[in-house]
Scaffold this motif. Structure first.
Motif, PDB file in Angstrom:
ATOM      1  N   ILE A  76       0.858  -1.204   0.000  1.00  0.00           N
ATOM      2  CA  ILE A  76       0.000   0.000   0.000  1.00  0.00           C
ATOM      3  C   ILE A  76       0.891   1.249   0.000  1.00  0.00           C
ATOM      4  CG2 ILE A  76      -1.721   1.320   1.355  1.00  0.00           C
ATOM      5  CD1 ILE A  76      -2.893  -1.250   0.149  1.00  0.00           C
ATOM      6  N   MET A 127      -5.558   9.267  -1.103  1.00  0.00           N
ATOM      7  CA  MET A 127      -6.094   8.153  -0.321  1.00  0.00           C
ATOM      8  C   MET A 127      -7.118   7.327  -1.111  1.00  0.00           C
ATOM      9  SD  MET A 127      -8.846   8.952   2.552  1.00  0.00           S
ATOM     10  CE  MET A 127     -10.155   8.818   1.359  1.00  0.00           C
ATOM     11  N   GLU A 128      -8.006   8.014  -1.811  1.00  0.00           N
ATOM     12  CA  GLU A 128      -9.065   7.338  -2.572  1.00  0.00           C
ATOM     13  C   GLU A 128      -8.488   6.584  -3.777  1.00  0.00           C
ATOM     14  OE1 GLU A 128     -12.162   9.907  -4.156  1.00  0.00           O
ATOM     15  OE2 GLU A 128     -13.629   8.354  -3.680  1.00  0.00           O
ATOM     16  N   MET A 129      -7.489   7.189  -4.408  1.00  0.00           N
ATOM     17  CA  MET A 129      -6.848   6.549  -5.561  1.00  0.00           C
ATOM     18  C   MET A 129      -6.034   5.335  -5.135  1.00  0.00           C
ATOM     19  SD  MET A 129      -7.532   7.604  -8.522  1.00  0.00           S
ATOM     20  CE  MET A 129      -9.191   7.684  -7.926  1.00  0.00           C
ATOM     21  N   ASP A 155      -6.731   3.345  -2.667  1.00  0.00           N
ATOM     22  CA  ASP A 155      -7.679   2.252  -2.439  1.00  0.00           C
ATOM     23  C   ASP A 155      -8.163   1.672  -3.769  1.00  0.00           C
ATOM     24  OD1 ASP A 155      -9.392   0.574  -0.835  1.00  0.00           O
ATOM     25  OD2 ASP A 155     -11.069   1.829  -1.495  1.00  0.00           O
ATOM     26  N   HIS A 156      -8.432   2.556  -4.733  1.00  0.00           N
ATOM     27  CA  HIS A 156      -8.923   2.093  -6.036  1.00  0.00           C
ATOM     28  C   HIS A 156      -7.884   1.189  -6.704  1.00  0.00           C
ATOM     29  CE1 HIS A 156     -11.519   2.468  -9.636  1.00  0.00           C
ATOM     30  NE2 HIS A 156     -10.389   2.174 -10.245  1.00  0.00           N
ATOM     31  N   ALA A 207      -5.343  -0.334  -5.280  1.00  0.00           N
ATOM     32  CA  ALA A 207      -5.115  -1.535  -4.467  1.00  0.00           C
ATOM     33  C   ALA A 207      -6.174  -2.599  -4.754  1.00  0.00           C
ATOM     34  CB  ALA A 207      -5.107  -1.169  -2.986  1.00  0.00           C
ATOM     35  N   ASN A 208      -7.439  -2.176  -4.882  1.00  0.00           N
ATOM     36  CA  ASN A 208      -8.506  -3.133  -5.195  1.00  0.00           C
ATOM     37  C   ASN A 208      -8.278  -3.788  -6.550  1.00  0.00           C
ATOM     38  OD1 ASN A 208     -10.541  -3.129  -3.067  1.00  0.00           O
ATOM     39  ND2 ASN A 208     -10.750  -0.964  -3.526  1.00  0.00           N
ATOM     40  N   ALA A 209      -7.917  -2.937  -7.541  1.00  0.00           N
ATOM     41  CA  ALA A 209      -7.700  -3.454  -8.891  1.00  0.00           C
ATOM     42  C   ALA A 209      -6.503  -4.405  -8.921  1.00  0.00           C
ATOM     43  CB  ALA A 209      -7.491  -2.293  -9.852  1.00  0.00           C
ATOM     44  N   TYR A 242     -14.333   1.853  -6.445  1.00  0.00           N
ATOM     45  CA  TYR A 242     -14.019   0.623  -7.180  1.00  0.00           C
ATOM     46  C   TYR A 242     -15.228  -0.318  -7.219  1.00  0.00           C
ATOM     47  CZ  TYR A 242     -11.454  -3.523  -8.697  1.00  0.00           C
ATOM     48  OH  TYR A 242     -11.029  -4.626  -9.393  1.00  0.00           O
ATOM     49  N   TYR A 294     -14.754   9.294 -10.699  1.00  0.00           N
ATOM     50  CA  TYR A 294     -14.422  10.130  -9.536  1.00  0.00           C
ATOM     51  C   TYR A 294     -14.842  11.595  -9.672  1.00  0.00           C
ATOM     52  CZ  TYR A 294     -12.450   6.006  -7.473  1.00  0.00           C
ATOM     53  OH  TYR A 294     -12.325   4.742  -6.944  1.00  0.00           O
ATOM     54  N   ASN A 319      -5.526  -2.452   5.627  1.00  0.00           N
ATOM     55  CA  ASN A 319      -4.286  -1.634   5.633  1.00  0.00           C
ATOM     56  C   ASN A 319      -4.381  -0.302   4.898  1.00  0.00           C
ATOM     57  OD1 ASN A 319      -2.794  -3.613   7.048  1.00  0.00           O
ATOM     58  ND2 ASN A 319      -2.457  -4.709   5.117  1.00  0.00           N
ATOM     59  N   ARG A 320      -5.568   0.081   4.487  1.00  0.00           N
ATOM     60  CA  ARG A 320      -5.693   1.355   3.769  1.00  0.00           C
ATOM     61  C   ARG A 320      -7.012   2.038   4.140  1.00  0.00           C
ATOM     62  NH1 ARG A 320      -6.096  -2.950  -0.138  1.00  0.00           N
ATOM     63  NH2 ARG A 320      -8.162  -3.102  -1.040  1.00  0.00           N
ATOM     64  N   LEU A 321      -7.143   3.289   3.688  1.00  0.00           N
ATOM     65  CA  LEU A 321      -8.368   4.030   3.977  1.00  0.00           C
ATOM     66  C   LEU A 321      -9.300   3.935   2.791  1.00  0.00           C
ATOM     67  CD1 LEU A 321      -6.820   7.166   5.682  1.00  0.00           C
ATOM     68  CD2 LEU A 321      -8.015   5.290   6.793  1.00  0.00           C
ATOM     69  N   ARG A 322     -10.574   3.763   3.086  1.00  0.00           N
ATOM     70  CA  ARG A 322     -11.567   3.627   2.017  1.00  0.00           C
ATOM     71  C   ARG A 322     -12.642   4.676   2.193  1.00  0.00           C
ATOM     72  NH1 ARG A 322     -13.075  -2.272   0.873  1.00  0.00           N
ATOM     73  NH2 ARG A 322     -11.094  -2.049  -0.244  1.00  0.00           N
ATOM     74  N   LYS A 323     -12.965   5.328   1.074  1.00  0.00           N
ATOM     75  CA  LYS A 323     -13.986   6.383   1.121  1.00  0.00           C
ATOM     76  C   LYS A 323     -15.315   5.827   0.591  1.00  0.00           C
ATOM     77  CE  LYS A 323     -14.508  11.170  -0.545  1.00  0.00           C
ATOM     78  NZ  LYS A 323     -13.832  12.211  -1.335  1.00  0.00           N
TER      79      LYS A 323
END
Lengths: 206, 111
Positions: free
Chosen positions: A8, A27-29, A31-32, A34-36, B28, B50, B71-75
């Motif tokens: 991360i 932060m939002e990018m 997560d995006h 990381a999911n992908a 996502y 976005y 381990n990360r922040l999610r919005k």
């Protein structure tokens, strides 16, 4: 497969290096992506590095659009500020400022009061400017940056018109009331936005 | 996004409809849900999603919640009260649009 803290951090560092300076946007990018990447690692049986590289090759252009979106962003904070002004308390404060200014300028003269208002404005601008510098020294938040623009705008508009409007009593009353009103309302607006941000994004500050 | 010009105008309504059904979602998840529903036909790109989410948020139609996940922040995004009312209006508008388009494109089917 879930990414480790180090993975991360690698994504975060990459985006930071690519110019995503705002923590709240990055932060939002992160997560995006990381999911992908997790999806790719699972479906295509890749390791983190290959999955991340493969994802960025095909999606970098789209990801980078997020950064451009926040490059120059006046409209939203200004609209929010105007909405904030439509509040009975703010309206009452405006009326009080207008009548006080009317009384003070008539009694003590444009020179004395007009100059004092400009000093108040300068102090507010400098205090916020210094605070902004302290806040953005280590981490830059988009919510701080976008709201600081409003103060920057007000300060320079005030300076541009101060000599034109402080020439006669009527225009001085309107100009100084409006200046004081905008700067005091800005302080209230800034803290209200800050409070909202700190509630919604509390995990960013842990 | 596939056929971007045709879908672009409906992106906000698609997002709001999904949030109305699911309660709250993250970026996502929205892209994957749309892909799943349309069996891969419609792919919402990051560059379209976005900005749309941020615009809806700034208009006061969406509210956000940030949580720590894996381990990360999610919005997460969810509809506000104003957003829920607006979703009903926009869906009705979209249905009307589809009906009218069908009348124009395929008049026989619309009877």
């Amino acid at each position: 497969m879930k990414l480790s803290k180090e993975n991360i951090q690698s994504i975060d560092n990459y985006l930071k290096h690519e110019g995503f300076i705002y923590v709240d946007i990055r932060m939002e990018m992160v997560d995006h992506i990381a999911n992908a990447v997790e999806g790719k690692m699972e479906v295509e049986s890749l390791n983190f590095y290959d999955a991340f590289k493969s994802y960025m090759i095909s999606n970098k252009k789209e990801i980078m659009k997020q950064n451009k979106e926040h490059g120059f962003y006046f409209k939203e904070p200004i609209l929010n500020f105007i909405k904030f002004c439509f509040n009975p308390f703010i309206f009452l404060m405006g009326v009080l400022i207008f009548f006080s200014m009317n009384f003070l300028l008539t009694k003590f003269g444009i020179q004395n009061i007009g100059n004092s208002i400009l000093w108040v404005v300068l102090v507010i601008y400098l205090v916020f400017g210094f605070w902004h510098f302290l806040l953005t020294r280590k981490k830059t938040y988009f919510y701080v940056e976008k709201n600081f623009w409003i103060l920057f705008l007000f300060f320079h508009i005030t300076n541009l018109f101060k000599s034109n409007f402080n020439s006669n009593l009527q225009s001085a009353i309107i100009f100084n009331s409006l200046t004081l009103f905008l700067f005091l309302t800005f302080i209230l607006f800034y803290f209200s936005e800050r409070r909202k941000f700190r509630i919604n994004y509390k995990h960013l500050f842990e | 996004m596939k056929n971007s010009q045709l879908y672009k105008g409906s992106l906000n309504t698609i997002i709001m409809k999904l949030l109305e059904e699911k309660g709250r979602m993250y970026g996502y998840e929205i892209t994957q849900k749309v892909k799943e529903i349309t069996k891969g036909e419609l792919n919402i790109t990051e560059g379209a999603l976005y900005p749309a989410l941020h615009k809806l948020e700034s208009e006061g139609l969406l509210d956000v919640e940030v949580e720590k996940v894996d381990n990360r922040l999610r919005k997460y995004y969810k509809l506000t009260e104003k957003g829920t009312t607006e979703t009903v209006n926009r869906l009705a508008e979209l249905e009307e649009f589809i009906k009218n388009m069908q009348t124009i494109v395929n008049p026989k089917l619309s009877y």
